[in-house]
Design a protein around this motif. Structure first.
Motif, short mmCIF file in Angstrom:
data_model
loop_
_atom_site.label_atom_id
_atom_site.label_comp_id
_atom_site.label_asym_id
_atom_site.label_seq_id
_atom_site.Cartn_x
_atom_site.Cartn_y
_atom_site.Cartn_z
N THR A 110 -16.51 45.24 28.00
CA THR A 110 -15.21 45.19 27.32
C THR A 110 -15.24 46.00 26.02
OG1 THR A 110 -15.42 42.89 27.97
CG2 THR A 110 -13.37 43.52 26.91
N ILE A 111 -16.33 45.86 25.27
CA ILE A 111 -16.43 46.57 24.00
C ILE A 111 -16.43 48.08 24.24
CG2 ILE A 111 -18.02 47.06 22.07
CD1 ILE A 111 -18.56 44.06 21.94
N SER A 112 -17.16 48.51 25.25
CA SER A 112 -17.19 49.94 25.59
C SER A 112 -15.82 50.43 26.03
CB SER A 112 -18.21 50.20 26.70
OG SER A 112 -19.49 50.22 26.15
N LEU A 113 -15.14 49.61 26.84
CA LEU A 113 -13.82 50.01 27.33
C LEU A 113 -12.83 50.16 26.18
CD1 LEU A 113 -13.31 48.00 30.65
CD2 LEU A 113 -13.62 50.47 30.37
N VAL A 114 -12.86 49.20 25.24
CA VAL A 114 -11.97 49.26 24.07
C VAL A 114 -12.25 50.55 23.30
CG1 VAL A 114 -11.51 48.20 21.81
CG2 VAL A 114 -11.60 46.77 23.86
N TYR A 115 -13.53 50.87 23.16
CA TYR A 115 -13.93 52.06 22.40
C TYR A 115 -13.40 53.33 23.08
CZ TYR A 115 -16.96 55.15 19.66
OH TYR A 115 -17.43 56.12 18.83
N VAL A 116 -13.60 53.42 24.40
CA VAL A 116 -13.14 54.61 25.13
C VAL A 116 -11.61 54.71 25.07
CG1 VAL A 116 -13.05 55.75 27.39
CG2 VAL A 116 -15.18 54.70 26.62
N ALA A 117 -10.93 53.57 25.18
CA ALA A 117 -9.46 53.57 25.09
C ALA A 117 -9.02 54.06 23.71
CB ALA A 117 -8.92 52.17 25.36
N ALA A 118 -9.74 53.65 22.68
CA ALA A 118 -9.40 54.10 21.32
C ALA A 118 -9.60 55.61 21.20
CB ALA A 118 -10.26 53.37 20.30
N MET A 119 -10.64 56.12 21.85
CA MET A 119 -10.89 57.57 21.79
C MET A 119 -9.82 58.35 22.56
SD MET A 119 -13.26 57.83 19.70
CE MET A 119 -12.77 56.29 18.96
N ALA A 120 -9.30 57.74 23.64
CA ALA A 120 -8.19 58.37 24.38
C ALA A 120 -6.95 58.42 23.48
CB ALA A 120 -7.91 57.60 25.66
N LYS A 154 -5.83 71.05 21.42
CA LYS A 154 -6.03 70.15 22.56
C LYS A 154 -7.50 70.15 23.00
CE LYS A 154 -1.36 70.09 24.32
NZ LYS A 154 -0.39 70.83 25.11
N LEU A 155 -8.13 71.34 22.96
CA LEU A 155 -9.54 71.44 23.34
C LEU A 155 -10.41 70.64 22.39
CD1 LEU A 155 -10.05 75.17 24.40
CD2 LEU A 155 -10.33 73.12 25.80
N LEU A 208 -12.89 63.27 22.44
CA LEU A 208 -12.82 62.23 23.47
C LEU A 208 -14.13 62.17 24.24
CD1 LEU A 208 -11.33 60.16 25.29
CD2 LEU A 208 -10.36 62.08 26.54
N VAL A 209 -14.60 63.34 24.70
CA VAL A 209 -15.82 63.39 25.51
C VAL A 209 -17.03 63.01 24.65
CG1 VAL A 209 -17.34 64.93 26.84
CG2 VAL A 209 -14.86 65.09 27.10
N GLY A 210 -17.12 63.61 23.46
CA GLY A 210 -18.27 63.39 22.59
C GLY A 210 -18.43 61.92 22.19
N TYR A 211 -17.36 61.34 21.70
CA TYR A 211 -17.43 59.94 21.27
C TYR A 211 -17.64 58.99 22.45
CZ TYR A 211 -16.12 60.63 16.34
OH TYR A 211 -16.11 60.97 15.01
N SER A 212 -16.90 59.26 23.54
CA SER A 212 -16.98 58.33 24.69
C SER A 212 -18.33 58.40 25.39
CB SER A 212 -15.88 58.63 25.70
OG SER A 212 -14.63 58.53 25.07
#
Lengths: 221, 254
Positions: free
Chosen positions: A154-164, A197-198, A204-208
């Protein structure tokens, strides 16, 4: 007309404060990336930051000021804009506006909420996933702490969602920054938009990559 | 009517915003436009509908129009959610009915923005744009005999740039299309057309400050770079003129 009451003046403030936060997320990503070198690298980086003492607090104070100005004028401009355009058309057809451009205030609010949570988690260290020894020792074993938290899906998912969310905010924000400070024309705008955008995608990729690689078991003790 | 012409005409369903006056409540009314050919312009189609309404003893639909050649900037209708109907570089008077199919439903609304109060039906008060011009959209020059051509040499690029900005016909589609009800493309074009020329330099700082202040006082919103304005503009005014406006503003602070 005074800078702070001028429409363009306040937008320039949004752009400048946004620029410093963009600079911050770049440095932060570079720092985080030391995790890919190994546990020692991330911990050494954390020690180095910690040893800076008052400098860290000056930097934190400056970033807080940037954030506060950005949030304040962001909300104010949004409220003014909805007052200036109170009635919508029966058919809401858009020609050039994007999902990202139309949701700046909401991605902004989400990012602010995430930031509060993120600071409580890894800086103040009060969220339940943080082990007692990470609370007692600062900076301590940051690698172990990060690993412990991101192993919880869940913590990872929240983090990736925040990066999106950060991706959306910046994919409009970067080109907007250049346009607002006047560093833009018909030749550069399409290029700046593409590069913006790049860069956003890179964040997004780096943080996630960190939580994803931890969940995948590639980054481990 | 002969069978042949009947074959070539279209019948359309119009959903039109009707509002009796500035402070009156508005609502959508549905009308049928009959006997419309490919050759009718959008405004001519409304003329046909209005003829029918008058014959029925009903109040015709009020809308702004003048040159009907796409150059005056008076016509102002949002067709199916887009100012001037969304065909590239087309005012609503130059929108032709060949672009619509028989049986189409068409929503017709006035420009919607706080700074453009509705006068009646599809007609809005765009005096706010005039007030922005009055605040600085001019150069103060002593008049007299006409000066020699090329007395002030202007590089071709600058002249072209200024003319591109001056193409703005002040119709207000940029405001109508803007999700923020902002007039930055209009103000940007008007500031840029002078900023590019030597004649505009003397009052440059004063001009941008005054026009921006008036823009805000009129109740327009702030630009958030959606670029809907550029897409809606019947003259293709580029958003580079907004960047120029921002630059001119920052220069005025120095």
């Amino acid at each position: 007309m005074r800078f702070l009451s001028s429409s363009v003046g306040r937008k320039v403030l949004m752009a400048i404060t946004g620029f410093f936060m963009l600079f911050f997320v770049t440095v932060h990503l570079l720092g985080n990336s030391s995790i890919f070198i190994g546990p020692g690298a991330l911990n050494t980086y954390a020690e180095k930051l910690h040893s800076l003492g008052p400098l860290v607090w000056i930097f934190r104070g400056f970033m807080f000021l940037m954030l506060a100005v950005h949030v304040f004028f962001g909300i104010m401009l949004t409220l003014e804009n909805s007052a200036a355009n109170p009635s919508k058309y029966a058919i809401g057809r858009k020609l050039k506006a994007t999902f990202a451009s139309e949701t700046m205030i909401w991605t902004g609010v989400l990012l602010l909420s995430f930031l509060v949570y993120h600071l409580l988690q890894f800086t103040v260290r009060v969220t339940p996933d943080i082990m007692p020894d990470a609370v007692a020792n600062r900076p301590g074993d940051v690698y172990k702490m990060v690993l412990g938290s991101f192993r919880i899906t869940t913590i990872s998912l929240v983090y990736v969602a925040a990066m999106a969310t950060l991706f959306l905010h910046l994919s409009h924000g970067i080109q907007s920054l250049f346009q607002t400070v006047g560093c833009s024309n018909d030749k550069t705008l399409p290029k700046v938009t593409m590069v913006g955008k790049l860069v956003s995608a890179l964040f997004l990729v780096g943080y996630s990559a960190i939580p994803v690689l931890i969940l995948a078991g590639i980054l481990k003790n | 009517m002969s069978g042949h012409s009947e074959h070539n005409t279209k019948t359309l369903k119009l959903i039109v915003w009707r509002q009796a006056g500035p402070d009156k409540p508005g609502r959508f009314e549905t009308y049928t436009a009959k006997n419309i050919t490919d050759h009718h312009s959008f405004l001519e189609m409304l003329d046909v509908v209005n003829e029918d309404l008058i014959k029925e003893g009903k109040e015709p639909i009020v809308f702004d129009h003048d040159c009907r050649e796409g150059i005056c900037g008076v016509c102002s209708q949002v067709v199916n959610g887009v100012p001037h109907g969304g065909h590239e570089r087309t005012t609503v008077c130059q929108l032709h009915m060949r672009l619509f199919k028989d049986g189409d439903s068409i929503y017709i609304e006035p420009w919607r923005a706080r700074a453009f109060p509705i006068i009646k039906d599809l007609m809005v008060d765009r005096g706010a744009l005039d007030r922005i011009i009055q605040a600085g959209g001019y150069t103060s020059a002593h008049t007299g005999g006409s000066p020699d051509a090329n007395a002030i040499p202007i590089p071709r690029h600058d002249a072209e740039y200024s003319m591109d900005a001056a193409e703005c016909i002040g119709c207000g589609a940029c405001v109508a299309g803007c999700p923020n009800g902002a007039a930055m493309l209009f103000t940007g074009a008007k500031v840029s057309q002078f900023a590019a020329l030597p004649q505009g330099q003397v009052e440059a700082a004063e001009r941008v400050a005054n026009m921006l202040k008036e823009m805000q006082d009129c109740g327009f919103g702030n630009c958030t770079n959606h670029y809907e304005c550029e897409a809606a503009c019947p003259k293709g005014i580029n958003v580079k003129f907004i960047a120029r406006l921002n630059r001119e503003y920052l220069k005025s602070l120095l």
